[in-house]
Design an enzyme around this catalytic site. Structure first.
Site, short mmCIF file in Angstrom:
data_model
loop_
_atom_site.label_atom_id
_atom_site.label_comp_id
_atom_site.label_asym_id
_atom_site.label_seq_id
_atom_site.Cartn_x
_atom_site.Cartn_y
_atom_site.Cartn_z
N THR A 1 -38.81 24.99 0.64
CA THR A 1 -38.98 25.69 -0.57
C THR A 1 -39.32 27.12 -0.52
O THR A 1 -39.51 27.70 0.65
CB THR A 1 -40.32 25.12 -1.06
OG1 THR A 1 -40.50 23.91 -0.75
CG2 THR A 1 -40.83 25.63 -2.40
N THR B 1 -36.53 24.18 -3.72
CA THR B 1 -36.81 23.73 -2.46
C THR B 1 -35.73 22.47 -2.06
O THR B 1 -34.98 21.96 -2.95
CB THR B 1 -38.05 22.93 -2.58
OG1 THR B 1 -38.23 22.33 -1.23
CG2 THR B 1 -38.15 21.59 -3.26
N ASP C 1 -41.37 13.24 -0.92
CA ASP C 1 -42.66 13.45 -1.80
C ASP C 1 -43.08 12.12 -2.44
O ASP C 1 -44.23 12.20 -3.23
CB ASP C 1 -41.98 14.33 -2.86
CG ASP C 1 -42.28 15.83 -1.81
OD1 ASP C 1 -42.78 16.08 -0.99
OD2 ASP C 1 -41.79 16.77 -2.75
N SER D 1 -44.33 16.44 -7.28
CA SER D 1 -44.13 17.84 -6.47
C SER D 1 -45.51 18.57 -6.59
O SER D 1 -46.31 18.23 -7.33
CB SER D 1 -43.24 18.53 -7.18
OG SER D 1 -43.22 19.89 -6.48
N GLY E 1 -44.82 25.74 0.60
CA GLY E 1 -46.09 25.16 1.49
C GLY E 1 -46.39 23.71 1.41
O GLY E 1 -47.57 23.20 1.70
O1 DON Z 1 -42.10 19.56 -4.08
C1 DON Z 1 -43.00 19.69 -3.22
O2 DON Z 1 -44.13 19.67 -3.43
C2 DON Z 1 -42.33 19.65 -1.66
N1 DON Z 1 -41.13 19.00 -1.59
C3 DON Z 1 -42.34 21.33 -1.28
C4 DON Z 1 -42.05 21.37 0.02
C5 DON Z 1 -42.11 23.05 0.32
O3 DON Z 1 -43.11 23.59 -0.11
C6 DON Z 1 -41.65 23.15 1.68
N2 DON Z 1 -42.08 24.62 2.16
N3 DON Z 1 -42.84 24.89 2.68
#
Ligand code: DON
Length: 584
Positions: free
Chosen positions: A391, A409, A433, A462, A483
Site C-alpha cells: 500500500t 495497494t 484481507d 480493507s 500499514g
Molecule cells: O486494504 C488493506 O487494509 C490492506 N490490504 C492494506 C495493505 C497494506 O497497507 C500494506 N502496507 N503496509
C-alpha cells in the site's frame, strides 16, 4: 516491561516466507524518527502540493498542477507513475481508494476500486484438505489474487472529476517513459527489492525484470519495464478496455490460474469502479470525510475520534494517560471491525450507528481511566439489526482548494510477487484481507467472521483510510497511510497531532505511533517510543496494565498535507528514503 522484538505468530511466518506482515516496512536504519523529530520542517507552497512515497512521482504530480491541472488530474498521473517507480505498492495489478473534495461544488466523493474476488471463490477456497485455514493459499498462490481495480479507478477519476484539460494519454505518458527508459535503482527501491527477493524471484516472469544474473537489482542498475510500458501505452491509446478486455486480460487470468488461482477473463471484463458517499464525522470543529466500506478505515476513524472527543489530552501526545485512552478506544473500535465490517454489497454494515456520537458515548463510558480492559472482556458493542437499508498513500491539494487523498495497494509488498507474463503487471494478494475462516488472523493479525467471509464477486475488507478534513468548508488536512491494520491508528495519530496538539504537519507525522487492534491483546508501539520517553513514563503507561510489543519496524507512511494561514504545508513521511513533498 513486556517486550517482544520478534513479530508475532502469523507475522513471523510471513517474514520467514520472505514477505512481511507490514509490507511497507522495509527496515531502514537511516529513517530514525527519534533523530528526525523536530529537525524536519514541512514544505510550504502557495498554490498546490503533492506528497508521495516517491520523488519522481511527486514531481510528475506537481508538473500537472503547474500546467493548470486540478488535484484529480495530478493524482491520476501520480497513480500511474507509482505503478512504475514504487512497484511494491503502486500498481496496475492491485486496487485502492480515492477520497476527493471538490471545492467549487462543495462535494465529497469516494472512489472504490478495490479488487474483487473471482466468481469461483467461495468460503472454502482458503481451507486445506482438512478444512483448516491455509494463509499461504491467500498470500502465496494465484487464489489470493483479486480482479485488479486500479486502471478502472484512475480512468474513472479522470473522466468524472478531472479538469477536462488532460486526456488519459497525457497523464499516462510520463509513466510510459519511465517504464520504457528505466529508472535508476535508488536506495529505497534497492532495499525493498532486496528485502522481498524471495517474493519476487520465485517467479521467472518477475525475476526477468527485478533481477540481473540471478541477483536482485541494486543501486547503479536500471529497472526497465518494457512490457509494463506496452501495457500502459495500450491503456493510454484505447482506455481501460485495453486492460479489462482482450489480450492483456487473457494474460492476467492465465497467469493467475497457472499460479493456482481461479480467475477468468470474464471476471476481469466485469470489473467496475464504484462512486460512493464518503463516511462523515466531525471532531472538535473539523469535518471528517473518509472512506466507507469496503474499507473499515473511515468508519473506525470517526468512531475513534468520537470516543476521544470526550477526553482532553492536556498531558501531550505521548503522555501515559493520552496513550492509555487512545489504546482503550482502539480496542473497542477494532472489536466492532471484526464483527460488523465486510463488503456492503453483501452485508449490512450498521454505519450510521457505529459513527454516531451516542454510540461513542456509550463506549467511552465503558473505559476504565486507570486500568486497561482485557480484550477478552470487550465484545462488539452493538446488537446487529438491519438499518435502512502494501500500500502507498499520496495526498494532493490544488490552487482551487480541491483535494485528493489516495491509498493504493497490492496488499503485501509486491503483492503475490507475480508479474503476469508479457504484461509487466505485478499481481496483488488482496484476498488475504478476507477472514479466511472465522476468528483466524490474516497477515495483519486481523480477525473477522461471517461479515468478511470469502465469496464470489466479493470485496475483501480493507483498513485503508484516505481522509480529508475540512475547516469551515475548506480543505484543511489530507492524509492516509499504508500499514494494513495499523493504517487507521496511524491516521488517528496524525489527526490528533494536528487538532489536539496543534502540531505542524511534520511533527504530527513524526509522532511515534501506537496501535491496538483488539486481538491480539497487545499494544504495538514504534521502537522510537522507548528512546523518546523517559523510562518512568513507560512504567507509568504499563501500570495501566498494557502489554507492549515494540515493533521492529516503523509503522506507516503518512504522506500528508495541511493547509495553514502561512500556506499549503506538506510532508512525505520521513520514515522512508526517497519520499518527497513538493508544491508550486
Ligand atoms: O486494504 C488493506 O487494509 C490492506 N490490504 C492494506 C495493505 C497494506 O497497507 C500494506 N502496507 N503496509
Amino acid at each position: 516491561m513486556a517486550r517482544s522484538v520478534s513479530a508475532l505468530g502469523a507475522f513471523a511466518l510471513l517474514i520467514a516466507l520472505g514477505t512481511s506482515a507490514f509490507p511497507q516496512a522495509v527496515p531502514d536504519p537511516e529513517t530514525d524518527i527519534v533523530r528526525l523529530a523536530g529537525a524536519i520542517k514541512p514544505v510550504v507552497a502557495k498554490n498546490g502540493m503533492v506528497t508521495t512515497q516517491d520523488a519522481i512521482a511527486t514531481r510528475i504530480g506537481v508538473t500537472i498542477l503547474e500546467k493548470g491541472g486540478n488535484a484529480v488530474d495530478a493524482a491520476v498521473a501520480v497513480g500511474f507513475a507509482l505503478a512504475v517507480t514504487h512497484p511494491r505498492a503502486g500498481n496496475l495489478g492491485g486496487g485502492g481508494f480515492f477520497v476527493i473534495w471538490l471545492a467549487e461544488k462543495q462535494q465529497a466523493v469516494a472512489l472504490d476500486f478495490r479488487e474483487i474476488a473471482p466468481a469461483a471463490i467461495n468460503a472454502k477456497s482458503f481451507l486445506d484438505e482438512n478444512g483448516k485455514p491455509d494463509i499461504s493459499k491467500a498470500t502465496r498462490t494465484g487464489l489470493g489474487v483479486g480482479v485488479p481495480g486500479s486502471v478502472s479507478g484512475l480512468a474513472t477519476a479522470l473522466e468524472k472529476f478531472g479538469s477536462g484539460k488532460f486526456t488519459l494519454e497525457d497523464l499516462i505518458a510520463p509513466a510510459i517513459k519511465l517504464a520504457r527508459d528505466g529508472i535508476p535503482v535508488e536506495s529505497d527501491l534497492e532495499r525493498s527489492i532486496n528485502f522481498f527477493q524471495k517474493t519476487l524471484l520465485r517467479w521467472p516472469s518477475t525475476a526477468k525484470i527485478f533481477a540481473k544474473d540471478g541477483a536482485p537489482l541494486k543501486q547503479g542498475d536500471l529497472l526497465v519495464q518494457r512490457d509494463l510500458a506496452n501495457t500502459l501505452e495500450a491503456i493510454a491509446k484505447n482506455g481501460p478496455d485495453a486492460f479489462y478486455k482482450g489480450e492483456i486480460a487473457d494474460k492476467i487470468s492465465l497467469a493467475v490460474r497457472e499460479a493456482g488461482g481461479v480467475m477468468t477473463s470474464d471476471d476481469i471484463a466485469k470489473y467496475k469502479t464504484e462512486i460512493l458517499d464518503v463516511v462523515r464525522g466531525n471532531y472538535r470543529g473539523y469535518d471528517i470525510l473518509s472512506m466507507p466500506p469496503p474499507s473499515s478505515g473511515g468508519a473506525l476513524l470517526v468512531q475513534l475520534l468520537n470516543i476521544l472527543e470526550g477526553f482532553d489530552f492536556k498531558g501531550g501526545p505521548n503522555a501515559p494517560h493520552t496513550l492509555h485512552l487512545m489504546v482503550e478506544a482502539m480496542k473497542r473500535a477494532y472489536a466492532d471491525r471484526a464483527e460488523f465490517f465486510g463488503d456492503p454489497a453483501f452485508i449490512n454494515v450498521p454505519l450510521t450507528r457505529l459513527t454516531s456520537k451516542e454510540y461513542a458515548a456509550q463506549l467511552r463510558a465503558g473505559i476504565n481511566l486507570a486500568q486497561t480492559t482485557p480484550s477478552s472482556q470487550i465484545k462488539a458493542g452493538l446488537t446487529p439489526k438491519k438499518e435502512g437499508d502494501n500500500t502507498t498513500h499520496f495526498s494532493v491539494v490544488d490552487k482551487d482548494g480541491n483535494a485528493v487523498a489516495a491509498t493504493v495497494t497490492l496488499n503485501l509488498n509486491f503483492g503475490l510477487g507475480l508479474v503476469a507474463e508479457g504484461t509487466g503487471v505485478l499481481l496483488n494478494n488482496e484476498l488475504d484481507d478476507f477472514a479466511l475462516a472465522p476468528g483466524v488472523p490474516n497477515a495483519f493479525g486481523l480477525v473477522g467472521g461471517e461479515a468478511n467471509a470469502p465469496g464470489p464477486g466479493k470485496k475483501p475488507l480493507s483498513s485503508m483510510t484516505p481522509t480529508i478534513l475540512l475547516k469551515d468548508g475548506k480543505v484543511s488536512l489530507v492524509t492516509g497511510s499504508p500499514g494494513g491494520s495499523t493504517i487507521i491508528t496511524t491516521v488517528l495519530r496524525v489527526v490528533s497531532g494536528v487538532i489536539d496538539h496543534k502540531l505542524n504537519i511534520a511533527d504530527a507525522v513524526l509522532l511515534p505511533r501506537i496501535h491496538h487492534q483488539w486481538m491480539p491483546d497487545e499494544v504495538r508501539a514504534e521502537r522510537a517510543f522507548e528512546r523518546m520517553m523517559p523510562p518512568e513514563q513507560w512504567i507509568a503507561f504499563e501500570t495501566y496494565g498494557h502489554k507492549v510489543d515494540f515493533f521492529r519496524f516503523n509503522i506507516g507512511a503518512a504522506n500528508s498535507i495541511l493547509v495553514t494561514p502561512e500556506g499549503i504545508t506538506g510532508v512525505s513521511d520521513p520514515r522512508y528514503l526517497g519520499t518527497l513533498a513538493a508544491g508550486h
